[in-house]
Design a protein around this motif. Sequence first.
Motif, mmCIF file in Angstrom:
data_model
loop_
_atom_site.group_PDB
_atom_site.id
_atom_site.type_symbol
_atom_site.label_atom_id
_atom_site.label_comp_id
_atom_site.label_asym_id
_atom_site.label_seq_id
_atom_site.Cartn_x
_atom_site.Cartn_y
_atom_site.Cartn_z
ATOM 1 N N ARG A 1 39.136 65.045 55.039
ATOM 2 C CA ARG A 1 39.132 66.059 53.653
ATOM 3 C C ARG A 1 37.512 66.154 52.941
ATOM 4 O O ARG A 1 37.449 67.346 52.901
ATOM 5 C CB ARG A 1 40.004 65.140 52.752
ATOM 6 N N ARG B 1 47.238 68.298 51.277
ATOM 7 C CA ARG B 1 45.864 67.902 50.119
ATOM 8 C C ARG B 1 44.417 68.932 50.720
ATOM 9 O O ARG B 1 43.316 69.260 50.545
ATOM 10 C CB ARG B 1 45.464 66.896 49.162
ATOM 11 N N THR B 2 44.390 67.922 52.477
ATOM 12 C CA THR B 2 43.497 68.157 52.815
ATOM 13 C C THR B 2 43.021 69.343 53.313
ATOM 14 O O THR B 2 42.167 69.959 53.202
ATOM 15 C CB THR B 2 43.676 67.159 53.956
ATOM 16 N N ALA C 1 41.983 71.388 50.589
ATOM 17 C CA ALA C 1 39.873 70.523 50.562
ATOM 18 C C ALA C 1 39.514 71.913 51.034
ATOM 19 O O ALA C 1 38.355 71.925 51.024
ATOM 20 C CB ALA C 1 39.675 69.764 50.772
#
Length: 417
Positions: A33, A62-63, A66
């Motif tokens: 990330r 979420r990564t 990102a």
Amino acid sequence: MASKIKHPELADRGRLQIEWAEKHMPVVAKFIRERFAAEKPLNGIRVGAVLHVTKETAALVRTLVAGGAVVRLAASNPLSTQDDVAAALASEEGIEVCAWRGMSEDEYFDCIRWIASWEPNIVIDDGGDLHATLHKEYLDIAARVWGGTEETTTGVIRLRAMEREGVLKYPAIAVNDAKTKMMFDNRYGTGQSAIDGILRATNILLAGKRVVVAGYGWVGRGIAIRARGMGARVIVTEVDPIKALEAVMDGFEVMPMKEAAKIGDVFITATGNKKVIRREHFEVMKDGAILANAGHFNVEIWVPDLEELAVSKRQVRPYVTEYTLADGRKIYLLAEGRLVNLVAAEGHPSEVMDMSFANQALSVEYLVKSRGKLEPKVYNVPREIDEEVARLKLKAMGIEIDKLTEEQKQYLESWKL
């Protein structure tokens, strides 16, 4: 449509669950990330994902965000969604979710179509339903997909069948077949979580019971080892002579299902095939036999046969359905024959999903960088990605290993001693 979830009020609780998972997922939630956030390798990319909506999946999503991606997420099983996690993800920028626990089959596929019709650049699938839907209903869109990944054995089997038939429209990476996925997620993850699901649903004692494991691939191996570790007498059934021989050499009893059905107390399917346990087996099972499935789809335990044989059924515990047969015998089916580890428990431990989803994140990056360079075939995860995941996992665990000297490298590369 925007996100479609059932319990938005659970978002705060979901964020706590994701936080807990990410503390145990340093490879995907920290190392990868941080690099993705700095480099933005997925900037502006639309990623359509059909995965179990769990706290671990949230770490992957979420990564990807990102890294610059916009993600649409749907469930890969009608009963596996963690509603609090779905709510938390739906509240975050760059993520839309269509998933809730207890979806009907129509609702399940409606959410998959919601992703397919979005024209994603990259698709991530677990089980192959997104890949199949794209190729059956959205051929024009499938032809414009840059590439896809597949998380599980069942889905890889379907992709390879599509490749053989010449219908696959985009390159697909078999993430399931990466060593840092299959050897750890399939074996240690399912091994532990399937047993966890059975125990949460039933609270039975495994010690002393005959546990029949159908299939001795990595998943079956993991389940058999964990069951034996809890004192069970484990029987393995197989159709592959090599895997059957391996099970024998590992110290397990091996026999046909028609024989195991007569003596088993608990049955766990892990084959990726259909009708593994069917009418002829139900007819000879002991009173009180418990049936659970650890394969992706609810076809391994053939429930239609059980429904026909039963004179009555009732829910006796959450995720436990009691079927009473004409002669009075009772057979107990867990989680409706669906994935017991995700329906009756929380799925794989975060630590093992860290490696699986690290492979997913890096494979998505690889597909973006390889756009236009790969034919529409099924590919293995590149070796350098597999080894990078292992290296990062060891780093997170504080473990160092040896390196070959130049002399040793030359020795291994030469035919001269």
